[in-house]
Write a protein that holds these residues in place. Structure first.
Motif, PDB file in Angstrom:
ATOM      1  N   ALA A   1       0.818  -1.210   0.000  1.00 53.65           N
ATOM      2  CA  ALA A   1       0.000   0.000   0.000  1.00 53.65           C
ATOM      3  C   ALA A   1       0.851   1.259   0.000  1.00 53.65           C
ATOM      4  O   ALA A   1       0.315   2.374   0.087  1.00 53.65           O
ATOM      5  CB  ALA A   1      -0.922  -0.006   1.218  1.00 53.65           C
ATOM      6  N   GLY A   2       2.181   1.095  -0.100  1.00 45.82           N
ATOM      7  CA  GLY A   2       3.066   2.249  -0.120  1.00 45.82           C
ATOM      8  C   GLY A   2       3.456   2.754   1.248  1.00 45.82           C
ATOM      9  O   GLY A   2       4.005   3.855   1.376  1.00 45.82           O
ATOM     10  N   GLY A   3       3.174   1.964   2.275  1.00 46.54           N
ATOM     11  CA  GLY A   3       3.493   2.383   3.634  1.00 46.54           C
ATOM     12  C   GLY A   3       4.926   2.094   4.015  1.00 46.54           C
ATOM     13  O   GLY A   3       5.743   1.655   3.200  1.00 46.54           O
ATOM     14  N   LYS A   4       5.229   2.311   5.279  1.00 48.33           N
ATOM     15  CA  LYS A   4       6.582   2.137   5.799  1.00 48.33           C
ATOM     16  C   LYS A   4       6.990   0.669   5.758  1.00 48.33           C
ATOM     17  O   LYS A   4       6.204  -0.211   6.080  1.00 48.33           O
ATOM     18  CB  LYS A   4       6.648   2.658   7.240  1.00 48.33           C
ATOM     19  CG  LYS A   4       8.015   2.542   7.878  1.00 48.33           C
ATOM     20  CD  LYS A   4       8.008   3.075   9.308  1.00 48.33           C
ATOM     21  CE  LYS A   4       9.377   2.954   9.960  1.00 48.33           C
ATOM     22  NZ  LYS A   4       9.365   3.457  11.368  1.00 48.33           N
ATOM     23  N   VAL A   5       8.239   0.430   5.348  1.00 47.92           N
ATOM     24  CA  VAL A   5       8.794  -0.918   5.366  1.00 47.92           C
ATOM     25  C   VAL A   5       9.241  -1.230   6.789  1.00 47.92           C
ATOM     26  O   VAL A   5      10.017  -0.471   7.382  1.00 47.92           O
ATOM     27  CB  VAL A   5       9.987  -1.042   4.395  1.00 47.92           C
ATOM     28  CG1 VAL A   5      10.590  -2.445   4.470  1.00 47.92           C
ATOM     29  CG2 VAL A   5       9.551  -0.721   2.971  1.00 47.92           C
ATOM     30  N   LEU A   6       8.756  -2.322   7.330  1.00 49.74           N
ATOM     31  CA  LEU A   6       9.082  -2.707   8.702  1.00 49.74           C
ATOM     32  C   LEU A   6      10.268  -3.664   8.718  1.00 49.74           C
ATOM     33  O   LEU A   6      10.397  -4.518   7.835  1.00 49.74           O
ATOM     34  CB  LEU A   6       7.876  -3.370   9.376  1.00 49.74           C
ATOM     35  CG  LEU A   6       6.601  -2.514   9.457  1.00 49.74           C
ATOM     36  CD1 LEU A   6       5.488  -3.294  10.133  1.00 49.74           C
ATOM     37  CD2 LEU A   6       6.878  -1.204  10.206  1.00 49.74           C
ATOM     38  N   TYR A   7      11.118  -3.510   9.743  1.00 46.02           N
ATOM     39  CA  TYR A   7      12.338  -4.311   9.840  1.00 46.02           C
ATOM     40  C   TYR A   7      12.439  -5.016  11.180  1.00 46.02           C
ATOM     41  O   TYR A   7      11.903  -4.551  12.190  1.00 46.02           O
ATOM     42  CB  TYR A   7      13.573  -3.425   9.664  1.00 46.02           C
ATOM     43  CG  TYR A   7      13.794  -2.987   8.237  1.00 46.02           C
ATOM     44  CD1 TYR A   7      14.523  -3.776   7.353  1.00 46.02           C
ATOM     45  CD2 TYR A   7      13.253  -1.798   7.755  1.00 46.02           C
ATOM     46  CE1 TYR A   7      14.722  -3.384   6.038  1.00 46.02           C
ATOM     47  CE2 TYR A   7      13.442  -1.402   6.443  1.00 46.02           C
ATOM     48  CZ  TYR A   7      14.186  -2.201   5.587  1.00 46.02           C
ATOM     49  OH  TYR A   7      14.360  -1.813   4.292  1.00 46.02           O
TER      50      TYR A   7
END
Length: 348
Positions: free
Chosen positions: A210-216
């Motif tokens: 959805a274009g959101g933040k990439v989580l790590y």
């Protein structure tokens, strides 16, 4: 831990990447291409549209008109070519092999977004791609191509060797089965949370799409002494020192402030994968090396027992070594290199 970072040992056994022209972090790293000595050649090549960064090590008095055996070296999870993979590639070059250590796609100096994506299909394809490149390198005898995988690179080396028969023999060092650990936890200690973690990975992928933040997972400031001491497994305690202090490199996903060791969404692929799936397809000679005191040893033993397709397999335990110590402690590295060169001499 004190043995790694103490004044008597750490400085002599590691290289400050900022002081090495090739940003190598390991002790005894090459600093200049001297005539008649082993040389290092930074290279770049394309793999599935991405730029792959690699270092090729050539033997002393290398002559491109001659033919040499070659070895592809795959690095650990969160690692880069300038760390332990480079050390072993350099040591193999000292023994007369052309060796390539490459950064995985999406990691290190290689291209790909999101950064530090760590999917088994990519890591296995990295190994196939390195074989594509190095078998066309001047002086390489494509009929004498070997493979060495270190830590998670060992699991991916097993996966690649199942089908890629250009590799005439395969070796692993301190093999780490990323799929099993990401699924079940280290020493199978987290099986009760598999469903929960799959839900988190699914949500992370949806957020990315959805274009959101990439989580790590991982990343942030370096662990304190107290935080390291509280880690439940020796491999992780020693790994924190290796990657964050003694052999740190800014391109490493395991280094401080890297953003994170790998994306949460990678777990969708990691948790359904296992290095031992169809391992009986490996019919090449197989050497598996691990420290006798490594708490990760169970993964090497399990894989070795299941590798029933090869008639030539060898298990070598380095007496007294832990997992991370096989990356840098001179006596353990020497023991591993001696066994590797004997193995490749017979099989390549």
């Amino acid at each position: 831990m004190a043995a790694i970072v103490g004044a008597s040992g750490g400085a002599a056994l590691a290289e400050d990447y900022r002081k090495n022209p090739f940003t190598l972090t390991y002790g005894g790293a090459i600093t200049k291409n001297e005539p008649g000595q082993i040389h290092i050649h930074p290279v770049q090549y394309k793999l599935n549209g991405l730029d792959i960064a690699a270092n090729v090590y050539t033997p002393a008095n290398y002559d491109p008109a001659k033919e040499y055996p070659a070895v592809v070296v795959a690095h650990p999870n969160g690692g880069v070519k300038e760390q332990v993979a480079g050390l072993y590639a350099q040591r193999l070059a000292e023994q007369g092999y052309i060796a390539i250590a490459m950064d995985a796609a999406y990691q290190g100096g290689s291209g790909g977004e999101p950064r530090n994506t760590d999917k088994p299909q990519h890591r296995t394809e990295d190994i196939h791609g390195a074989a594509d490149f190095i078998t066309r390198y001047a002086g390489v005898d494509a009929a004498r191509l070997g493979l060495l995988g270190i830590c998670s690179g060992g699991g991916y080396a097993l996966a690649a060797a199942k089908s890629d028969k250009r590799f005439r023999s395969v070796a692993t060092l301190s093999m780490f089965n990323s799929g099993r650990v990401r699924r079940n936890g280290f020493e199978d200690s987290a099986t009760s949370t598999i469903g929960q973690r799959l839900q988190q990975a699914s949500q992370a992928r949806a957020q990315e799409a959805a274009g959101g933040k990439v989580l790590y997972i991982g990343g942030g400031a370096a662990a304190t002494d107290a935080q390291i001491a509280a880690m439940p497994f020796e491999m992780y305690r020693e790994g924190a020192v290796y990657y964050e202090r003694s052999h740190a490199h800014p391109n490493s996903g395991a280094s401080p402030n890297s953003g994170g060791a790998y994306t949460v969404s990678s777990l969708l692929d990691l948790m359904r994968w296992d290095a031992t799936d169809q391992i009986e397809l490996i019919d090449q000679p197989l050497l598996m090396i691990a420290g006798s005191k490594a708490d990760s040893l169970y993964m090497t033993l399990d894989s070795f027992a299941k590798a029933s397709g090869t008639k030539n397999r060898e298990l070598f335990k380095i007496d007294g070594a832990t997992h991370i110590e096989t990356y840098w402690v001179p006596q353990y590295v020497d023991a591993a290199v001696a066994r590797l060169t004997a193995f490749y001499a017979k099989t390549l």
